[in-house]
Every structure is written in C-alpha cells, then in structure tokens.
Design an enzyme around this catalytic site. Structure first.
Site, PDB file in Angstrom:
ATOM      1  N   ASP A 174      15.601 -52.789  27.758  1.00  0.00           N
ATOM      2  CA  ASP A 174      16.331 -52.924  26.502  1.00  0.00           C
ATOM      3  C   ASP A 174      15.272 -52.726  25.421  1.00  0.00           C
ATOM      4  O   ASP A 174      14.437 -53.605  25.199  1.00  0.00           O
ATOM      5  CB  ASP A 174      16.937 -54.325  26.390  1.00  0.00           C
ATOM      6  CG  ASP A 174      17.868 -54.416  25.204  1.00  0.00           C
ATOM      7  OD1 ASP A 174      17.471 -53.972  24.113  1.00  0.00           O
ATOM      8  OD2 ASP A 174      18.990 -54.919  25.368  1.00  0.00           O
ATOM      9  N   HIS A 175      15.294 -51.579  24.764  1.00  0.00           N
ATOM     10  CA  HIS A 175      14.160 -51.275  23.871  1.00  0.00           C
ATOM     11  C   HIS A 175      14.096 -52.240  22.685  1.00  0.00           C
ATOM     12  O   HIS A 175      13.052 -52.409  22.084  1.00  0.00           O
ATOM     13  CB  HIS A 175      14.167 -49.806  23.424  1.00  0.00           C
ATOM     14  CG  HIS A 175      15.127 -49.485  22.328  1.00  0.00           C
ATOM     15  ND1 HIS A 175      16.463 -49.258  22.543  1.00  0.00           N
ATOM     16  CD2 HIS A 175      14.940 -49.369  20.983  1.00  0.00           C
ATOM     17  CE1 HIS A 175      17.046 -49.005  21.381  1.00  0.00           C
ATOM     18  NE2 HIS A 175      16.152 -49.062  20.411  1.00  0.00           N
ATOM     19  N   ASP A 190      27.774 -49.850  23.887  1.00  0.00           N
ATOM     20  CA  ASP A 190      26.534 -49.209  23.441  1.00  0.00           C
ATOM     21  C   ASP A 190      25.561 -50.209  22.818  1.00  0.00           C
ATOM     22  O   ASP A 190      24.356 -50.117  23.035  1.00  0.00           O
ATOM     23  CB  ASP A 190      26.876 -48.110  22.419  1.00  0.00           C
ATOM     24  CG  ASP A 190      25.651 -47.306  22.005  1.00  0.00           C
ATOM     25  OD1 ASP A 190      24.883 -46.922  22.896  1.00  0.00           O
ATOM     26  OD2 ASP A 190      25.454 -47.066  20.788  1.00  0.00           O
ATOM     27  N   HIS A 216      21.631 -54.892  23.259  1.00  0.00           N
ATOM     28  CA  HIS A 216      20.767 -55.322  22.157  1.00  0.00           C
ATOM     29  C   HIS A 216      21.287 -56.565  21.421  1.00  0.00           C
ATOM     30  O   HIS A 216      20.526 -57.501  21.150  1.00  0.00           O
ATOM     31  CB  HIS A 216      20.600 -54.190  21.135  1.00  0.00           C
ATOM     32  CG  HIS A 216      20.307 -52.855  21.744  1.00  0.00           C
ATOM     33  ND1 HIS A 216      19.443 -52.697  22.804  1.00  0.00           N
ATOM     34  CD2 HIS A 216      20.753 -51.606  21.447  1.00  0.00           C
ATOM     35  CE1 HIS A 216      19.376 -51.407  23.126  1.00  0.00           C
ATOM     36  NE2 HIS A 216      20.165 -50.728  22.320  1.00  0.00           N
TER      37      HIS A 216
HETATM   38  C1  BG6 Z   1      20.577 -47.264  21.454  1.00  0.00           C
HETATM   39  C2  BG6 Z   1      22.009 -46.866  21.276  1.00  0.00           C
HETATM   40  O1  BG6 Z   1      20.450 -48.117  22.548  1.00  0.00           O
HETATM   41  O2  BG6 Z   1      20.133 -47.941  20.271  1.00  0.00           O
HETATM   42  C3  BG6 Z   1      22.145 -45.950  20.062  1.00  0.00           C
HETATM   43  O3  BG6 Z   1      22.449 -46.170  22.423  1.00  0.00           O
HETATM   44  C4  BG6 Z   1      21.574 -46.628  18.841  1.00  0.00           C
HETATM   45  O4  BG6 Z   1      23.510 -45.622  19.843  1.00  0.00           O
HETATM   46  C5  BG6 Z   1      20.163 -47.125  19.118  1.00  0.00           C
HETATM   47  O5  BG6 Z   1      21.556 -45.667  17.809  1.00  0.00           O
HETATM   48  C6  BG6 Z   1      19.659 -47.963  17.959  1.00  0.00           C
HETATM   49  O6  BG6 Z   1      18.316 -48.255  18.167  1.00  0.00           O
HETATM   50  P1  BG6 Z   1      17.329 -48.530  16.963  1.00  0.00           P
HETATM   51  O7  BG6 Z   1      16.044 -48.900  17.603  1.00  0.00           O
HETATM   52  O8  BG6 Z   1      17.258 -47.260  16.166  1.00  0.00           O
HETATM   53  O9  BG6 Z   1      17.955 -49.627  16.149  1.00  0.00           O
END
Ligand code: BG6
Length: 525
Positions: free
Chosen positions: A212-213, A270, A275
């Site tokens: 989960d980034h 998504d 997140h």
């Molecule tokens: C991803 C989703 O996991 O996270 C995308 O699949 C989303 O739809 C993105 O745009 C958002 O990540 P960040 O780091 O730009 O907030």
C-alpha cells in the site's frame, strides 16, 4: 499471532557506504545486508517504467541496493537484455535525467528474460536462468518477485513460480524468496480469501508483501511517531475530547486511461479498501506494545475489526456516492466520467465517496470518522483533521457574545507536509476579542535529503524483509468484511442510480454533502 518477522530492521543498522559518485557524502539509507535478485514480472509495463525502474535506480545511486544485486525483467515481449536497457533508460529519462556514467554501471546489473505466463516450461527456464545468474554474480539465491501485472494473473503466476520450485526457501540453491503484490487484493471478501489461498499454496505469509504505497509516505509513517513518541496527545486522543475526525484524499485527476480497471473498481475499491482504511487505522489504533511489524499490524487489524457495520437499509445516511460530470481542468474542458474512453455511457461506477463511520470500542464510541476520496475534485489534497470538542463552558459568553471555535489539529500529507494546531488567543488591543491562530510544523524543516519516495521505501523494505508497511491477510479480510456488505448493498440496490450524485468536475463533490455533513470538506478552491 506471534512475531515471526526477521530481526526488526530498526535493531540492525547496517552501515552502508554510498556510491562514491553519489551527490551526498553521507549515506542516509540502510543497505540491505543480503544480496538479492529482483525479478519484475511485467517488466515492459507501465508500472515498471513509471515507478519501479526510477525507484531502483535512485536506490542504487544512494547506496540503498545490496551488493551484489541484479534486476531481471520478465515479460511477454520478445526483447533481449540490450533492448531492455534501452527501454528502461528511456523510461527513467521520462521521470528524471540519469547521470550517464552511473546509469551505465547500474544497467550492467539489468537483465531480461522473456516469459510466457501460462507455460510451466517458461518458468522452468526462468528458474535455470536465475540459478545461473546466482552463480555468476554471487547473488546468494535471494529473490524478490515483483508482480507488476494485472491482478487477474496473480494466482496463476504464484502457482507457476511455486511449480518451478521458486517458492522454496533455503533449499535447492535458493536463499529467501519473496512476492510483492500490488492491490487490489480481491474485489470482495470471498475473492480476497480465494486469492490468498492460491498464493499460500506455495508461499508462506512471511514471504508475501502486499503493498500500500500510502503507508510508505513519510508523513503517513510519521503518524505513529507523532502519536506514540509524545506524551501530550494520547490522553486527549479519544471520545472525551475529540468531536470528529476527517480523512480526505481528493484528486484533480480523472481516471487517466484506466477505464478497464476503474469500471471494475470504483472509488470504494480503488481508495477505501486500502489507503483510506490504513490511514484510519493509524489514527485510531491503540498503542502497539512494540514497534515491530506484527505488533503494529495486530493493532491495525483490531481497529478494522471494530468498525461498526452499516445498516443495509439506511446506506444513504452514512454514505454519499458521486460521479464526475464535465468541467474545466487547467483552463480546458474535461470530459465527464461517462465520456472517458472505455467507460460505459450509462456507467453507475462512483468516482467520489464520503463515508461516515464509527468504531465500536471504548476509545472511539460515538465519534464519527468522515472518510472522503474522489477524482476530478477542486484540489489534490490528502490530510487528516482532528476536530476537538468545544470548551465545556464559555466564561466569555457574556463578554464576547461569540462562539468559540473548537481546536483543530491537522496532519497534512499532501501537498502541505505539515502539522498544524489551531487555537484561540486574545486579539492584541484594548477590545476583548478572540482570534484563531495556527501553530505549524513543516515536516522537512531543517532536514536535507536524500529521502526515499514511496516506491523506493517499499522496495527497500521488501529486501530488508520488514513487513511493517505491508498488509497482513487477516487485516485485508477485516476490511473486506466491513466493505463487502456496503458494496453489495450499493450494487444490488434497485435504486442504484439515485444513490449516485452527479458533481461538476473541479468542485468539492456532490452538493448534498454540504447539507448532510457541512464543515468536513474545504470550502474554497
Ligand atoms: C492509487 C489509486 O492507489 O492511488 C489511484 O489506484 C490514485 O486511483 C492513487 O490516483 C493516489 O495516490 P497518491 O499517492 O497520488 O495520492
């Protein structure tokens, strides 16, 4: 669950010398001790080009890759190693301009092996190829298999790798073997369990790294430090002092050529299943007994298990769904969701959701958490706001005759990486008057880099074998147990179209939010 993680990486600081040519004299990264071969399955795809290769090259530059290391790209495309080098150099060049001589040294460790994902013989070839590379380059048989592939292929690839003996650890010349899996982990509780079962056929839980980034963002990691390395916040971090919590992750982007995926996912799968749920857990969890992967993940899972189920018949009291219409973006007209290429013209897939949820435990009983995420909104903003209760009695009422604004603590994740606390003070001057003032702390203040971006951090943690920032399967299931009935309730609803509110692109979402839950989203652009 016992703590099975290998020694906590925070106990072993492995000093690493930086690349002599690297820009900084001091190496701020930990170099993983074990040599390793990173095998990217899906190496000719978008994720490898945009995220993985730039992250690996950056890690290399700062001394954050082990010695020796190798990266083997695997894909269906017929390519040779020099062709792969060229492709990757172009890809990295789109993100930043790599220093030519450093790139050449890095690229000497990049290899390519074509693969056919449904052919067991092709995986046998891969196994032999990796064994040869191990021997030639002294990689110790340690392998990280990164699934940069469509999720529908995960079970098959895990099975193929396992069938070729690549899941075995510490035997047949193998060292450790780890899988890195990108979300989504299933599309509901049942498919998540099925997926896990098929991966577990050959790989143990400690071998699986579910990314989960968001968890690798510096300011998200900081939430635990902020809460548990300070004595002043914890005593007021509960229902007695907190009125409500808002967690926002809004975006200005639309679905950006990802219609195939997004039409299946929608905003709840998504952003919420992963997140949003992780941020919620970091804010709401109990203090873990130690800063180790299992203890931290135990507490997160407990929090998710305490989520109060939504009453199916009153979904709209707790959930607002929306879908973007057309609008303007950067001065240009932006198409409505239903006009995006690949989207069904009558699609009922939500691109916005705001959810009011409760956590049924002693700490949080009665405190609403408002979670909001959506695409094509007014601003890209990720932040957590803790709104405290007002003063129990205002001794100033007679004098000031005004409402006293409650204290607010904001943890900014993006774009402002800062923590602010708002409180009331006297306005200087003769008149007795209150004013709201804000104290702030900027996360990067007085710190020079280099810093790890989210993908660099997750790749490094996988090599270190640290699962702290990765999902554990029981937690994945706890979140699906909460969200699956909501998704099913929405999708089965006869009046599904009525649940979905249209909103104009570039606004803060459906107008109904203002009526239902004012004060949660920012007012201005
Ligand atoms: C991803 C989703 O996991 O996270 C995308 O699949 C989303 O739809 C993105 O745009 C958002 O990540 P960040 O780091 O730009 O907030």
């Amino acid at each position: 669950m016992t703590d099975t993680s290998s020694p906590n990486k925070y106990d072993i600081i492995v000093p690493c010398e930086p690349d002599p040519q690297a820009a900084t004299a001091e190496c701020l990264f930990e170099r993983p001790r074990d040599s390793c071969c990173i095998v990217i399955l899906g190496a000719t795809g978008d994720l490898t080009a945009r995220k993985l290769m730039p992250a690996l090259f950056n890690l290399y530059q700062h001394g954050g890759l082990p010695k020796p290391f190798a990266v083997v790209g695997c894909g269906r495309t017929r390519l040779d190693t020099p062709g792969f080098h060229k492709k990757m150099e172009t890809a990295v060049g789109r993100v930043f301009h790599p220093d030519r001589s450093r790139w050449d040294v890095f690229a000497a460790n990049l290899f390519y092996q074509p693969i056919s994902f449904d052919d067991p013989a092709s995986f046998e070839d891969l196994s032999r190829y990796l064994a040869d590379l191990d021997k030639k380059n002294g990689l110790g048989g340690n392998r990280l298999f990164y699934f940069a592939l469509p999720p529908s292929l995960y079970p098959k690839i895990a099975q193929m790798l396992g069938g070729a003996g690549l899941g075995h650890e510490h035997q047949d010349g193998n060292g450790w073997s780890r899988l890195v899996v990108e979300k989504p982990f299933g599309r509901n509780l049942k498919t998540a369990i099925d997926l896990d079962r098929s991966i577990h056929h050959y790989f143990g839980e400690e071998q699986i790294f579910r990314i989960d980034h968001y968890l690798a963002k510096e300011t998200v990691q900081n939430i635990l430090m902020f809460r548990f390395a300070n004595a002043v916040f914890e005593p007021i971090w509960n229902r007695r002092y907190i009125d409500h919590v808002g967690i926002i992750a809004t975006e200005t982007l639309g679905i950006e050529n990802r219609a195939d995926y997004y039409e299946q996912a929608g905003v709840l799968r998504d952003m919420f299943q992963n997140h949003m749920m992780q941020i919620l857990a970091l804010i709401a969890m109990e203090p873990p007994s130690s800063f180790s992967a299992e203890r931290v993940r135990d507490e997160k899972t407990k929090t998710h298990r305490s989520l109060r189920p939504f009453p199916a018949e009153r979904l709209s009291d707790f959930l607002v769904l929306g879908q973007y219409g057309s609008g303007t973006r950067d001065g240009k007209t932006a198409p409505a969701y239903r006009q995006e290429p690949g989207v069904h013209p009558d699609s009922l897939v939500p691109t916005f959701a705001m959810m009011k949820l409760f956590i049924d435990n002693w700490r949080w009983q009665g405190v609403p958490f408002y979670l909001t995420s959506g695409k094509r909104l007014s601003r890209k903003l990720t932040r957590i706001s803790i709104r405290f209760k007002g003063v129990p009695h205002s001794m100033f009422r007679q004098t000031l005759g005004e409402t006293i604004i409650a204290n607010q603590l904001v943890l900014g994740i993006f774009p402002e990486e800062k923590i602010t606390l708002t409180f009331q003070t006297k306005t200087p001057g003769v008149r007795v008057k209150l004013r709201s003032v804000t104290m702030d702390f900027h996360y990067y203040q007085d710190q020079d880099g280099p810093f790890l971006d989210a993908y660099e951090k997750v790749l490094q943690d996988c090599m270190l074998g640290d699962q702290m920032l990765f999902w554990r399967q029981d937690d994945v299931e706890a979140c699906w147990s909460f969200l699956t009935p909501i998704l099913e309730g929405c999708e089965a609803c006869r009046d599904r179209a009525r649940l979905l509110h249209a909103y104009e692109a570039g606004t803060w979402g459906p107008a109904v939010i203002e009526k239902l839950w004012p004060d949660i989203l920012p007012k201005s652009a």
